[in-house]
Design an enzyme around this catalytic site. Structure first.
Site, mmCIF file in Angstrom:
data_model
loop_
_atom_site.group_PDB
_atom_site.id
_atom_site.type_symbol
_atom_site.label_atom_id
_atom_site.label_comp_id
_atom_site.label_asym_id
_atom_site.label_seq_id
_atom_site.Cartn_x
_atom_site.Cartn_y
_atom_site.Cartn_z
ATOM 1 N N ASN A 140 0.812 -1.214 0.000
ATOM 2 C CA ASN A 140 0.000 0.000 0.000
ATOM 3 C C ASN A 140 0.851 1.274 0.000
ATOM 4 O O ASN A 140 1.633 1.510 0.918
ATOM 5 C CB ASN A 140 -0.936 -0.026 1.217
ATOM 6 N N HIS A 180 -14.494 -4.601 10.917
ATOM 7 C CA HIS A 180 -14.060 -3.280 11.384
ATOM 8 C C HIS A 180 -15.256 -2.380 11.652
ATOM 9 O O HIS A 180 -15.853 -1.862 10.718
ATOM 10 C CB HIS A 180 -13.247 -2.596 10.285
ATOM 11 N N ARG A 216 -13.751 -5.474 15.629
ATOM 12 C CA ARG A 216 -12.749 -4.491 16.039
ATOM 13 C C ARG A 216 -13.443 -3.143 16.167
ATOM 14 O O ARG A 216 -14.179 -2.743 15.248
ATOM 15 C CB ARG A 216 -11.645 -4.414 14.972
ATOM 16 N N TYR A 245 -6.991 7.315 14.072
ATOM 17 C CA TYR A 245 -6.796 6.168 13.189
ATOM 18 C C TYR A 245 -8.046 5.285 13.166
ATOM 19 O O TYR A 245 -8.683 5.075 14.193
ATOM 20 C CB TYR A 245 -5.596 5.300 13.645
ATOM 21 N N ASP A 265 -7.163 -1.745 17.851
ATOM 22 C CA ASP A 265 -5.853 -1.539 17.214
ATOM 23 C C ASP A 265 -5.262 -0.211 17.698
ATOM 24 O O ASP A 265 -5.837 0.852 17.461
ATOM 25 C CB ASP A 265 -6.054 -1.505 15.685
ATOM 26 N N HIS A 320 -2.375 0.844 16.655
ATOM 27 C CA HIS A 320 -1.675 1.333 15.461
ATOM 28 C C HIS A 320 -0.362 2.051 15.788
ATOM 29 O O HIS A 320 -0.099 3.150 15.283
ATOM 30 C CB HIS A 320 -2.603 2.210 14.609
ATOM 31 N N GLU A 323 -4.007 -4.636 19.557
ATOM 32 C CA GLU A 323 -3.075 -4.787 18.428
ATOM 33 C C GLU A 323 -2.096 -3.620 18.349
ATOM 34 O O GLU A 323 -2.457 -2.480 18.657
ATOM 35 C CB GLU A 323 -3.923 -4.863 17.154
ATOM 36 N N GLU A 340 1.568 -6.927 11.540
ATOM 37 C CA GLU A 340 1.101 -6.722 10.166
ATOM 38 C C GLU A 340 2.181 -6.080 9.299
ATOM 39 O O GLU A 340 2.153 -6.233 8.077
ATOM 40 C CB GLU A 340 -0.202 -5.895 10.139
ATOM 41 N N ARG A 362 0.538 -11.388 13.538
ATOM 42 C CA ARG A 362 -0.336 -10.796 12.516
ATOM 43 C C ARG A 362 0.201 -10.896 11.082
ATOM 44 O O ARG A 362 -0.394 -10.337 10.159
ATOM 45 C CB ARG A 362 -0.542 -9.319 12.847
ATOM 46 N N HIS A 380 -3.295 -10.397 9.071
ATOM 47 C CA HIS A 380 -3.711 -9.090 8.564
ATOM 48 C C HIS A 380 -4.649 -9.312 7.376
ATOM 49 O O HIS A 380 -4.383 -10.160 6.528
ATOM 50 C CB HIS A 380 -2.445 -8.354 8.119
ATOM 51 N N GLU A 432 -8.471 -11.255 10.103
ATOM 52 C CA GLU A 432 -9.067 -9.936 9.867
ATOM 53 C C GLU A 432 -9.810 -9.950 8.533
ATOM 54 O O GLU A 432 -9.343 -10.528 7.556
ATOM 55 C CB GLU A 432 -7.966 -8.870 9.828
ATOM 56 N N TRP A 475 1.934 7.009 12.190
ATOM 57 C CA TRP A 475 0.528 7.023 11.798
ATOM 58 C C TRP A 475 -0.124 5.716 12.212
ATOM 59 O O TRP A 475 0.480 4.667 12.164
ATOM 60 C CB TRP A 475 0.387 7.193 10.272
HETATM 61 O O1 EZ4 Z 1 -3.659 0.478 8.560
HETATM 62 O O2 EZ4 Z 1 -3.483 -2.129 6.108
HETATM 63 O O3 EZ4 Z 1 -5.270 -3.836 11.282
HETATM 64 N N1 EZ4 Z 1 -5.325 -3.261 10.232
HETATM 65 C C1 EZ4 Z 1 -4.616 -2.167 9.932
HETATM 66 C C2 EZ4 Z 1 -4.766 -1.661 8.527
HETATM 67 C C3 EZ4 Z 1 -3.570 -0.842 8.080
HETATM 68 C C4 EZ4 Z 1 -3.538 -0.812 6.575
HETATM 69 C C5 EZ4 Z 1 -2.329 -0.023 6.044
HETATM 70 O O4 EZ4 Z 1 -2.247 -0.142 4.663
HETATM 71 O O5 EZ4 Z 1 -3.919 -1.633 10.763
HETATM 72 O O6 EZ4 Z 1 -5.960 -0.963 8.410
HETATM 73 CO CO CO Z 2 -3.532 -3.021 12.355
#
Ligand code: EZ4
Ligand code: CO
Length: 433
Positions: free
Chosen positions: A68, A153, A178, A190, A241, A243, A267, A293, A314, A343, A370, A433
């Site tokens: 990505n 999600h 999630r 996020y 998550d 993140h 996560e 991931e 993951r 992932h 996921e 991020w």
């Molecule tokens: O932000 O795959 O758990 N899932 C994630 C995803 C990631 C994206 C980044 O390209 O954290 O949504």
């Molecule tokens: Co994630």
């Protein structure tokens, strides 16, 4: 059916192994010479990089190589450095091809290299399984379960909307959800979509800038899960998550404050470049931890697994070198009672989802998968028959991984350069991020 010594000795004397690979003379599967390999870039709502490998027997395989926001780097790696090595090779030699691409590059690992290797590997498993007329899970050792539990999600701009969104997933039959929510005082947290069911973070040619406050987040998240348990009870699995945004101590605090709500997992509590960081989190909380991931090999996860610092790994098929390498990670994880949690965001194409479902169906230490649904445009470009029912996904028993690409349709969606957002702290400091 035992191998005959004479045949073995003869093969030692007469076979001319191609590129050092063992040339079998007695396999029931005839040689499958790779005739061509092509990279297909398409953007049916988001970008995907796909590898199609064709053999002289007419059997072909499909692999995913999507990274990505950095798609073209993998395209070049495949076209300039990998495909020339594939032409003429025997597609049956999956392990040897993996070793050739991994060891043979001298420069090992990394997200670009490992995604290119993954694409080849997925396509070769697809070819071998099709040639034998079996689903990939049968080559791995057969199914270990009736279906693959997935999590969806749910997200919303604020607490109330997120609570409602979780309810919609429960109503749709999900056993695991999630939950990500907008945080009061944080403009773009996020995981919060702008539409309803399709969340797509890679949204602009140049990265969208977001502002982040960990202290506001830490004060808010326990309230969200308190409400979710209050509304929906403890029968549904809830996930969250982080993140990569917390320090180890902040993550320890969050894990501790979420303990009463019995999360399935927390996560990416903190970045895992330093695997040792998870020890501090682990010492303070029994909230289960998932990470990986962004990992691309077993080496990224080795310490986390063998010191039992995590509960779920993951890594997925496209991220970590294909089925060949993911299987290695899963077997290593099983020794330490770490389970898999592949992932499965939308930047992983239906090809990866198809292959992952075979892996998940086999893996004895499977945990959860996921599942972010792809858009109808994406589903049309990648015809597949895996299906969702009662919170579970099911691969088909069609030969291979069961996902194809409609090249005519794919050609209608040209590459659309987009990057993932970035995050800064309130004082402007660049953050994760
Ligand atoms: O932000 O795959 O758990 N899932 C994630 C995803 C990631 C994206 C980044 O390209 O954290 O949504
Ligand atoms: Co994630």
């Amino acid at each position: 059916m035992a191998p005959r010594i004479n045949e073995f000795v003869n093969s030692m004397q007469t076979a001319q192994p191609q590129s050092g690979a063992a040339a079998s003379t007695s396999s029931r599967l005839p040689p499958l010479k790779i005739r061509s390999a092509r990279v297909i870039v398409t953007s049916p709502g988001r970008n995907f990089v796909t590898l199609k490998i064709e053999t002289d027997q007419g059997v072909y395989g499909i692999g995913d190589a999507t990274l990505n926001g950095r798609e073209k780097a993998v395209v070049a790696y495949l076209e300039d450095h990998v495909i020339p090595l594939l032409i003429g090779r025997d597609a049956r030699h999956i392990e040897d091809t993996w070793q050739l691409l991994y060891r043979g590059a001298y420069w090992r690992r990394g997200p670009v290299t490992m995604r290119a290797i993954a694409a080849v590997d997925i396509a070769l498993w697809d070819i071998k399984a099709k040639a034998l007329g079996v689903p990939i899970y049968d080559l791995l050792g057969g199914p270990s379960r009736d279906g693959v539990m997935v999590y969806g999600h749910a997200n919303g701009a604020d607490l109330e909307q997120t609570v409602e969104a979780v309810g919609r997933y429960i109503d749709a039959g999900y056993k695991a959800v999630r939950a990500q929510s907008g945080v009061p005082g944080v403009a773009m947290a996020y995981g919060v979509g702008r539409g309803d069911m399709y969340y797509e973070p890679a949204d602009a040619q140049l990265p969208t800038e977001t502002v982040w406050s960990t202290s506001k987040y830490l004060n808010f998240v326990p309230k969200l899960f308190d409400r979710l348990r209050d509304n929906y009870g403890f029968d549904v699995h809830l996930l969250h998550d982080g993140h990569h945004r917390m320090t180890p101590l902040e993550a320890a605090r969050l894990g501790k404050s979420l303990e009463p709500y019995g999360l399935f997992w927390l996560e990416d509590a903190t970045p895992a470049e330093n695997q040792e960081s998870f020890r501090l989190i682990r010492q303070h909380t029994t909230t289960p931890l998932a990470v990986g991931e962004v990992f691309n090999s077993i080496w990224d996860a080795k310490d986390l697994i063998q010191h039992q610092l995590i509960d779920y790994i993951r890594t997925t098929v496209v991220g970590a070198g294909g089925i060949t390498h993911l299987r290695r990670i899963a077997d290593f994880a099983a020794v330490w009672q770490v389970r898999t949690g592949c992932h499965g965001a939308t930047d992983l194409s239906p090809v990866t989802m198809g292959a992952a479902l075979h892996f998940d169906t086999w893996a004895p230490n499977f945990g959860i998968q996921e599942y972010m649904r792809h858009s109808p445009e994406t589903d049309a470009v990648f015809p597949h028959a895996y299906w969702f029912q009662d919170g579970m996904l099911h691969p088909t028993d069609a030969p291979g991984h069961g996902v194809d690409i409609d090249e005519t349709l794919a050609a209608k969606y040209p590459y659309d350069p987009r990057q993932l957002p970035i995050a800064r702290l309130e004082d402007g400091t660049m953050w994760n991020w």
